[in-house]
Scaffold this active site. Sequence first.
Site, PDB file in Angstrom:
ATOM      1  CG  ASP A 192      -1.708  -1.192   1.449  1.00 57.14           C
ATOM      2  OD1 ASP A 192      -1.109  -2.264   1.666  1.00 57.14           O
ATOM      3  OD2 ASP A 192      -2.941  -1.081   1.407  1.00 57.14           O
ATOM      4  CB  THR A 193       3.631   2.242   2.267  1.00 54.92           C
ATOM      5  OG1 THR A 193       2.859   2.039   3.451  1.00 54.92           O
ATOM      6  CG2 THR A 193       4.538   3.441   2.453  1.00 54.92           C
TER       7      THR A 193
END
Length: 603
Positions: A192-193
């Site tokens: 996600d990051t």
Amino acid sequence: MTGVAGDPAVSVVLPAYNEEATLEDTVEATLSTLAEFLPDGDFEVMVAEDGCTDHTPQIADRLAARDERVRHVHSEERLGRGGALERAFEAADGDVLVYFDTDLATDMSHLEELVEAVRSGEYDLATGSRWMPGREADRPAKRGVPSRGFNLLVRGLLGSDVRDHQCGFKAISREAFSTLADDVEDDHWFWDTELLVRAQRQGLRVKEFPVAWEPKGDTKVDLVRDVLGMGSQLGRLWWQLSVRPRITPRVSFGAGLLLVAIAVALMSTYIDFGEVVREMRRADPRLLAVATVLYALSWPIRGYRYGDILHELGFHERLGFLTGAVFISQTGNLVLPARGGDAVRAYIVKMRRSIPYPSGFASLAAERVFDLLTLAGLSGVVLVGYAASGRLGEVIVAISGGHPAGRTAAFVAMGVGLVAIAAVLGLVFSARSDANRIRTLVSRVSSDSYGRVVADVLERFVGDLQRVGGDPAAFSRVGATSVVIWAIDVLVALLVLVALGVRLEPVTLIAVCFFAVSVGNLAKVLPISPGGIGLYEGAFTALVVGLTPIGVSTALGAAVLDHALKNVVTLVGGVVSMLALNVSLTTAVEETADMSETDALRE
């Protein structure tokens, strides 16, 4: 893949790993929420089932058979959260790709805003946020503190404008995903990051909006996943985006030269380099030539030893290739910081001979262990000899007194030697016990699947080391070869001293050379400067001056000539080997750096 869908505009992916208790309710809630703002046939719900060990696959099959809007994307093996999402996105039909966690911690009333932010074309990527002002999540300290700390690190190190990178509530356009997919390397929790950071770096339009969020179930900080896993990925992405673009081969080489120049400048405050140069000029060129040839002959022996180590791991290669690989890796260590040449050798044997990375690194580790053990053993034998002859005090004075550079290098060598002996003892005892306790140790600090993957790699690494150390015949063979290699190294230093006109009793000269070369090489194990330039010379000079009547200028001249002669042979052999094996050092460095962590883990 089961279930049939039409041609939907929106694909919602539910990453599922052992979600038998919640999956059915989550799918029903998702379908009903999507139906509130999207026409029937305009959406699909995909269960990205990721190598589950419970009844999740059967439940997903049943849901897909019952409702054509539901699809089941099954994986026999554990791909990781990011890997499962990527696989499902690639199989999805929609132009808007959405995912959220199956525990429905984020209020589903925000789903329309999430979808429409991307579907409208106003944004390329949208993400919910638990930390935006006015809608901060009420999280327990054991969740909130690590989350805030992580997000602060991402914002500070990677320059992200997003406040909450790990909220499992995101949407992305098909076009944006296609742009980013090949660049995102993580396959698990950091996915996600990395997606958000790379999207911002490429100028994509990112919307972050506050969401109502309520923690579901219990959680705990997982050491391997949260500290080692997420931390290493954060460091990796920072290096790739912020540091590596600025480190060209020229910059790297320049930094190494700068470190050497600083060391020389500091040494010049108490050493007359003019006198050192005069000493070096009067060296006997014939003896230097003999020393050069002798040192060159030690390299096939290094290749033979490396082949012996690989043989124990089940790989059989020709001596010429192995000698070339050793030459190239040692050349890399001369010009690259932090002993980068070692990683280059693992790359070469992987690319040229398909030896897996864990085995490649294990073979390197075994080689280093034998080197350190041999050097520590040689210096220890000489030390015992000095103690038996009543001259131990001279050694203590040589190490504790004298020049600061030599003193520092000597103490570094002592520390490295102790660590080497401890590592070898641990390896030998571990090999004899036939027990690999890595998985047990990892499981004590991690219950996450990332920890299990790390345990798999470490088990293979330690197992390979045990195979080398556990066979008495192989251990003896590799140990004997190591002694020959370093005995030649010592003999070269002795010839250099004789070439400078040093005349001492043979026993004293041999003992001093064994001690000085061993301690000097132990000192340069720390990757402070390329090739250990400065540390080696400092330790060598301190011991020669402290244990003999030889002056500083002569001792330092011998150290410089000895090290330079060996480095020139290494560089020439490295260049010839690169041409013979068609290997570019810069390409190897770049491709080694580009190797994702998951590539190694999948070996």
